[in-house]
Design a protein around this motif. Structure first.
Motif, PDB file in Angstrom:
ATOM      1  N   ASP A  80       0.821  -1.214   0.000  1.00  0.00           N
ATOM      2  CA  ASP A  80       0.000   0.000   0.000  1.00  0.00           C
ATOM      3  C   ASP A  80       0.855   1.263   0.000  1.00  0.00           C
ATOM      4  OD1 ASP A  80      -2.336  -1.473  -0.027  1.00  0.00           O
ATOM      5  OD2 ASP A  80      -2.562  -1.450   2.153  1.00  0.00           O
ATOM      6  N   GLU A  81       1.981   1.210   0.707  1.00  0.00           N
ATOM      7  CA  GLU A  81       2.912   2.336   0.762  1.00  0.00           C
ATOM      8  C   GLU A  81       3.629   2.518  -0.581  1.00  0.00           C
ATOM      9  OE1 GLU A  81       7.135   3.248   3.071  1.00  0.00           O
ATOM     10  OE2 GLU A  81       5.717   1.866   3.994  1.00  0.00           O
ATOM     11  N   GLY A  82       3.758   1.420  -1.343  1.00  0.00           N
ATOM     12  CA  GLY A  82       4.475   1.467  -2.612  1.00  0.00           C
ATOM     13  C   GLY A  82       5.974   1.410  -2.447  1.00  0.00           C
ATOM     14  N   MET A  83       6.418   1.034  -1.234  1.00  0.00           N
ATOM     15  CA  MET A  83       7.857   0.911  -0.970  1.00  0.00           C
ATOM     16  C   MET A  83       8.050  -0.198   0.059  1.00  0.00           C
ATOM     17  SD  MET A  83      10.687   3.814  -0.003  1.00  0.00           S
ATOM     18  CE  MET A  83      10.486   4.032   1.749  1.00  0.00           C
ATOM     19  N   LEU A  84       8.970  -1.123  -0.268  1.00  0.00           N
ATOM     20  CA  LEU A  84       9.292  -2.230   0.622  1.00  0.00           C
ATOM     21  C   LEU A  84      10.797  -2.365   0.723  1.00  0.00           C
ATOM     22  CD1 LEU A  84       6.818  -3.771  -1.491  1.00  0.00           C
ATOM     23  CD2 LEU A  84       6.626  -4.652   0.822  1.00  0.00           C
ATOM     24  N   SER A  85      11.258  -2.799   1.891  1.00  0.00           N
ATOM     25  CA  SER A  85      12.687  -3.045   2.090  1.00  0.00           C
ATOM     26  C   SER A  85      12.883  -4.434   2.681  1.00  0.00           C
ATOM     27  CB  SER A  85      13.298  -1.995   3.020  1.00  0.00           C
ATOM     28  OG  SER A  85      13.294  -0.728   2.400  1.00  0.00           O
ATOM     29  N   TYR A  86      14.019  -5.042   2.315  1.00  0.00           N
ATOM     30  CA  TYR A  86      14.324  -6.419   2.698  1.00  0.00           C
ATOM     31  C   TYR A  86      15.778  -6.526   3.129  1.00  0.00           C
ATOM     32  CZ  TYR A  86      10.414  -6.800  -0.543  1.00  0.00           C
ATOM     33  OH  TYR A  86       9.225  -6.614  -1.193  1.00  0.00           O
ATOM     34  N   VAL A  87      16.067  -7.575   3.893  1.00  0.00           N
ATOM     35  CA  VAL A  87      17.437  -7.925   4.258  1.00  0.00           C
ATOM     36  C   VAL A  87      17.707  -9.318   3.707  1.00  0.00           C
ATOM     37  CG1 VAL A  87      19.102  -8.288   6.106  1.00  0.00           C
ATOM     38  CG2 VAL A  87      17.250  -6.637   6.412  1.00  0.00           C
ATOM     39  N   THR A  88      18.780  -9.470   2.958  1.00  0.00           N
ATOM     40  CA  THR A  88      19.223 -10.776   2.471  1.00  0.00           C
ATOM     41  C   THR A  88      20.607 -11.022   3.044  1.00  0.00           C
ATOM     42  OG1 THR A  88      18.020 -10.459   0.398  1.00  0.00           O
ATOM     43  CG2 THR A  88      19.696 -12.201   0.434  1.00  0.00           C
ATOM     44  N   ARG A  89      20.796 -12.176   3.675  1.00  0.00           N
ATOM     45  CA  ARG A  89      22.088 -12.488   4.310  1.00  0.00           C
ATOM     46  C   ARG A  89      22.839 -13.532   3.489  1.00  0.00           C
ATOM     47  NH1 ARG A  89      23.229 -10.395   9.133  1.00  0.00           N
ATOM     48  NH2 ARG A  89      21.547  -9.285  10.173  1.00  0.00           N
ATOM     49  N   SER A  90      24.172 -13.353   3.447  1.00  0.00           N
ATOM     50  CA  SER A  90      25.014 -14.331   2.753  1.00  0.00           C
ATOM     51  C   SER A  90      24.965 -15.654   3.515  1.00  0.00           C
ATOM     52  CB  SER A  90      26.448 -13.819   2.633  1.00  0.00           C
ATOM     53  OG  SER A  90      27.025 -13.646   3.916  1.00  0.00           O
ATOM     54  N   ALA A  91      25.187 -16.737   2.797  1.00  0.00           N
ATOM     55  CA  ALA A  91      25.018 -18.075   3.370  1.00  0.00           C
ATOM     56  C   ALA A  91      26.007 -18.376   4.486  1.00  0.00           C
ATOM     57  CB  ALA A  91      25.126 -19.133   2.276  1.00  0.00           C
ATOM     58  N   PHE A  92      27.272 -18.100   4.279  1.00  0.00           N
ATOM     59  CA  PHE A  92      28.272 -18.534   5.256  1.00  0.00           C
ATOM     60  C   PHE A  92      28.439 -17.542   6.399  1.00  0.00           C
ATOM     61  CE2 PHE A  92      32.643 -18.991   6.838  1.00  0.00           C
ATOM     62  CZ  PHE A  92      32.580 -20.308   7.277  1.00  0.00           C
ATOM     63  N   TRP A  93      28.809 -16.307   6.086  1.00  0.00           N
ATOM     64  CA  TRP A  93      29.098 -15.317   7.121  1.00  0.00           C
ATOM     65  C   TRP A  93      27.864 -14.596   7.627  1.00  0.00           C
ATOM     66  CZ3 TRP A  93      33.362 -15.471   9.740  1.00  0.00           C
ATOM     67  CH2 TRP A  93      34.513 -15.976   9.156  1.00  0.00           C
ATOM     68  N   GLY A  94      26.807 -14.576   6.836  1.00  0.00           N
ATOM     69  CA  GLY A  94      25.607 -13.867   7.248  1.00  0.00           C
ATOM     70  C   GLY A  94      25.670 -12.366   7.037  1.00  0.00           C
ATOM     71  N   PHE A  95      26.530 -11.919   6.088  1.00  0.00           N
ATOM     72  CA  PHE A  95      26.599 -10.491   5.793  1.00  0.00           C
ATOM     73  C   PHE A  95      25.237 -10.004   5.300  1.00  0.00           C
ATOM     74  CE2 PHE A  95      31.182 -11.271   5.513  1.00  0.00           C
ATOM     75  CZ  PHE A  95      31.662 -10.154   6.189  1.00  0.00           C
ATOM     76  N   PRO A  96      24.721  -8.897   5.842  1.00  0.00           N
ATOM     77  CA  PRO A  96      23.423  -8.391   5.385  1.00  0.00           C
ATOM     78  C   PRO A  96      23.558  -7.469   4.171  1.00  0.00           C
ATOM     79  CG  PRO A  96      24.175  -7.122   7.274  1.00  0.00           C
ATOM     80  CD  PRO A  96      25.214  -8.186   7.024  1.00  0.00           C
ATOM     81  N   ASP A  97      22.685  -7.671   3.215  1.00  0.00           N
ATOM     82  CA  ASP A  97      22.509  -6.748   2.102  1.00  0.00           C
ATOM     83  C   ASP A  97      21.083  -6.221   2.205  1.00  0.00           C
ATOM     84  OD1 ASP A  97      25.045  -7.124   0.940  1.00  0.00           O
ATOM     85  OD2 ASP A  97      24.354  -8.855  -0.194  1.00  0.00           O
ATOM     86  N   TYR A  98      20.888  -4.959   1.924  1.00  0.00           N
ATOM     87  CA  TYR A  98      19.588  -4.319   2.046  1.00  0.00           C
ATOM     88  C   TYR A  98      19.076  -3.946   0.663  1.00  0.00           C
ATOM     89  CZ  TYR A  98      20.701  -4.197   6.948  1.00  0.00           C
ATOM     90  OH  TYR A  98      21.029  -4.575   8.221  1.00  0.00           O
ATOM     91  N   THR A  99      17.812  -4.245   0.416  1.00  0.00           N
ATOM     92  CA  THR A  99      17.185  -3.911  -0.859  1.00  0.00           C
ATOM     93  C   THR A  99      15.909  -3.141  -0.587  1.00  0.00           C
ATOM     94  OG1 THR A  99      18.047  -5.941  -1.862  1.00  0.00           O
ATOM     95  CG2 THR A  99      16.249  -4.817  -3.014  1.00  0.00           C
ATOM     96  N   THR A 100      15.755  -2.020  -1.271  1.00  0.00           N
ATOM     97  CA  THR A 100      14.525  -1.238  -1.205  1.00  0.00           C
ATOM     98  C   THR A 100      13.931  -1.188  -2.607  1.00  0.00           C
ATOM     99  OG1 THR A 100      15.386   0.089   0.615  1.00  0.00           O
ATOM    100  CG2 THR A 100      13.520   0.998  -0.608  1.00  0.00           C
TER     101      THR A 100
END
Length: 139
Positions: A80-100
């Motif tokens: 409804d806001e027309g904007m979403l954000s997500y966190v995706t973590r790498s498999a081994f270390w768990g580094f977070p990447d952010y996507t909007t």
């Protein structure tokens, strides 16, 4: 020999500390759930921005595609806001990447970026390309 053991133990302790910080560092949605300023394709060392034609239905489909991605969770926002954000973590270390993802008029803007480091080694670009392929858009 004792100094070698001490250095080795110190390196292990520091490595574990860094790994724990990367996995457990708090995420402030107000820092990452931000509409990208750039409204055109842009590649940089820490991430990628893609702008493709889209509708509200495409945003809904893309949301489902992203949520089905392994190690990815919804962080903030709504359809409804027309904007979403997500966190995706790498498999081994768990580094977070952010996507909007933002729907502006008839354009979907996707901004994927890393949190730690200076270069994501193309991981975000590849992930966004896969999502856009699944959506039926050219990356």
């Amino acid at each position: 020999m004792k100094w070698f053991a001490a250095v080795l133990i110190a390196a292990v302790v520091v490595g574990i500390g860094i790994a724990l910080w990367v996995r457990l560092a708090p995420t402030d949605p107000s820092r990452w759930h931000v509409a990208p300023l750039v409204r055109q394709d842009h590649d940089y060392a820490a991430g990628v921005i893609r702008a493709v034609p889209g509708t509200a239905e495409d945003l809904e489909r893309l949301d489902a595609i992203i949520r089905a991605t392994p190690r990815t969770v919804h962080l903030a926002g709504s359809l409804d806001e027309g904007m979403l954000s997500y966190v995706t973590r790498s498999a081994f270390w768990g580094f977070p990447d952010y996507t909007t993802v933002v729907l502006r008029g008839d354009t979907l803007i996707i901004h994927a970026r890393l949190r730690f480091g200076r270069s994501d080694m193309g991981v975000n670009k590849a992930r966004v390309s896969r999502w856009l392929d699944q959506l039926g858009r050219d990356a």
